[in-house]
Design an enzyme around this catalytic site. Structure first.
Site, PDB file in Angstrom:
ATOM      1  CD  GLU A  55      42.080  24.079   8.113  1.00 60.28           C
ATOM      2  OE1 GLU A  55      42.043  23.386   9.141  1.00 60.28           O
ATOM      3  OE2 GLU A  55      41.800  23.628   6.990  1.00 60.28           O
ATOM      4  CD  GLU A  70      44.783  22.479   4.011  1.00 57.86           C
ATOM      5  OE1 GLU A  70      44.013  21.652   4.544  1.00 57.86           O
ATOM      6  OE2 GLU A  70      45.632  23.116   4.653  1.00 57.86           O
TER       7      GLU A  70
HETATM    8  C1  FCB Z   1      43.072  20.588   7.338  1.00 60.66           C
HETATM    9  C2  FCB Z   1      44.495  20.921   7.708  1.00 60.66           C
HETATM   10  C3  FCB Z   1      45.519  20.063   7.014  1.00 60.66           C
HETATM   11  C4  FCB Z   1      45.065  18.625   6.902  1.00 60.66           C
HETATM   12  C5  FCB Z   1      43.677  18.541   6.322  1.00 60.66           C
HETATM   13  C6  FCB Z   1      43.176  17.126   6.122  1.00 60.66           C
HETATM   14  O1  FCB Z   1      42.223  20.963   8.366  1.00 60.66           O
HETATM   15  O2  FCB Z   1      44.783  22.262   7.404  1.00 60.66           O
HETATM   16  O3  FCB Z   1      46.724  20.191   7.707  1.00 60.66           O
HETATM   17  O4  FCB Z   1      45.159  18.003   8.124  1.00 60.66           O
HETATM   18  O5  FCB Z   1      42.792  19.234   7.147  1.00 60.66           O
END
Ligand code: FCB
Length: 458
Positions: free
Chosen positions: A164, A362
């Site tokens: 990210e 994620e």
């Molecule tokens: C993302 C991050 C991760 C975590 C989630 C909830 O943006 O990559 O580290 O904080 O959100």
């Protein structure tokens, strides 16, 4: 009826070094920008820091055993640059040795490691020289990537350069809610450009070094823009939001350069164009083997009548639009639950990325979980969130998106950046006072999905 996934679909869970390791001064680890930021009064809810987090540095064996107990075939984690190179450039063998042991432990249990090289914890010593705003960061990051890769690539096949970069650059250097806490839109754009360059350069160099079956990737976050009203002004606001939020990093990685309209939209900041040198966009476009997709929630966007009005959304230079409050049901962190957006996003990305496969790197939800007196964590809402989002992934595959895997965020409740320890995303509950781990109902639900390679119908 259940929704069955492709037979080679990759299932797992994800974490990040700073969020779980703790032990911030152990074995020669240097200070990171998150250590510095966490020490600023008011920066983190409750004055929390990365110590003790989940004390994973000392308890990693227990955590790998949990992955095994849940039957998860893959684990995505990040290596901490300040542990491997405390001053950003000199190798600390004890830091490197930690990841060596972790990888061996995973492999002993048949769990596939996916390594992310940068999940936001820059050595403070490099921030002192300008951090991501200093073009020399590209060389520094590539050196660090090579050190970790040289040590682990005989056993690790899956490599991600950055997690990210949007958050690292825009939230860290523009909005100031992440480390290093700068509030300078121009700096944020320059930092973003250097992230792309560092990614491309490291990808090229790691590709040359090779490794058994090794594959290279970048993980990006996406928040599809939802336009409530179907008219030109709303569609235009959503399109401009998409450009900065969803295409800024993706398009250069895909070899499309910066998206149309971007340079014009941020020209008044006078920062991005001067930072771009000949060949930079070709470097950013170094081919990757897959793209990681992080998805949590969409963003509702509306146009503002006066186009000169600055936007309330966290994107450098955006004007003339606002972000609406999310609509319920929300998770405890205040994010909207909208699985349909995940399907649409994956289908859209599938088309845009051509033959580059996608992995959901994620996805997950925060709720205020408690351990009941009988020792169970009945996190019904997370079970529902996971089920609906897994069905959304399945639907996207049905509509032609080449999605190869899903990594739940997160294995453990952990240090959730500026929210400290107040937001629990784990499949496993962590009592931060005792470090006791308790598998939540959602962890058991997910383990069943993985075992069945299928999610129950809604
Ligand atoms: C993302 C991050 C991760 C975590 C989630 C909830 O943006 O990559 O580290 O904080 O959100």
């Amino acid at each position: 009826m259940e929704h069955v996934f492709p037979s080679d679909f990759l299932w797992g869970a994800a974490t990040a070094a700073y969020q779980i390791e703790g032990a911030v001064a152990e074995d020669g680890r240097g200070s990171s920008i998150w250590d510095t930021f966490a020490a600023v009064p008011g920066a983190i809810v409750g004055g929390a820091t990365g110590e003790p987090a989940c004390d994973h540095f000392r308890r990693y064996r227990e955590d790998v055993a949990l992955l095994d107990e849940l039957g998860l075939p893959a684990y995505r984690f990040s290596t901490a640059w300040p542990r491997v190179m405390p001053d950003g450039r000199t190798v600390e063998p004890r830091g490197l040795a930690f990841y060596d042991k972790l990888v061996d432990d995973l492999l002993d249990r048949g769990i596939r490691p996916l390594v992310t090289l940068y999940h936001w914890d820059l050595p403070q010593a490099l921030q002192d020289r300008g951090g991501w705003c200093d073009r020399d960061i590209v060389r520094r990051f590539t050196d660090y990537a090579c050190v970790v890769h040289d040590r682990l690539s005989d056993r690790v096949a899956e490599w991600t350069t950055l997690n990210e970069p949007f958050c690292s650059a825009f939230l860290g250097y523009g909005v100031g809610v992440h480390a290093p806490g700068l509030r300078d839109d121009g700096a944020a754009l320059v930092a973003a450009h250097h992230h792309l360059l560092a990614h491309g350069t490291a990808t090229r160099v790691l590709r040359e070094r090779g490794g058994p079956g090794h594959r290279l990737s970048i993980v990006l976050n996406f928040s599809p823009a939802l336009a409530d009203v179907d008219d030109d002004a709303h569609r235009d606001a959503a399109r401009r939001f998409d450009v900065l939020q969803n295409l800024f990093f993706l398009d250069p990685v895909l070899g499309r350069g910066y998206p149309d309209g971007l340079l014009a939209d941020v020209a008044h900041l006078g920062a991005l164009e001067p930072a771009i040198r000949d060949g930079d966009l070709a470097t950013a476009a170094t081919p990757v083997d897959w793209i990681g997709v992080n998805y949590y929630a969409p963003t509702r966007v509306v146009p503002l009548a006066d186009p000169a009005t600055p936007s309330n959304c966290p994107l450098p230079g955006l004007r003339g639009m606002d972000v609406l409050p999310p609509r319920g049901p929300l998770t405890s962190i205040g994010w909207e639950q909208h699985p349909e957006s995940l399907t649409d996003l994956l289908v859209w990305l599938g088309n845009r990325c051509g033959d580059i496969p996608l992995v959901v790197a994620e996805n997950g939800a925060a709720f205020a979980d408690v351990v009941d007196p009988d020792g169970r964590v009945r996190d019904v809402r997370r079970v529902r969130y996971l089920a609906s989002h897994l069905r959304a992934v399945h639907a996207a595959i049905g509509r032609g998106a080449d999605v190869r895997g899903y990594l739940a965020w997160s294995l453990l409740d952990n240090f959730e950046w500026s929210f400290g320890y107040t937001q629990r995303f784990g499949l496993v509950h962590v009592d931060f006072a005792t470090q006791r781990r308790t598998v939540k109902d959602s962890g058991r639900f997910y383990a069943q999905v993985v075992a069945d390679n299928a999610v129950p119908a809604g």
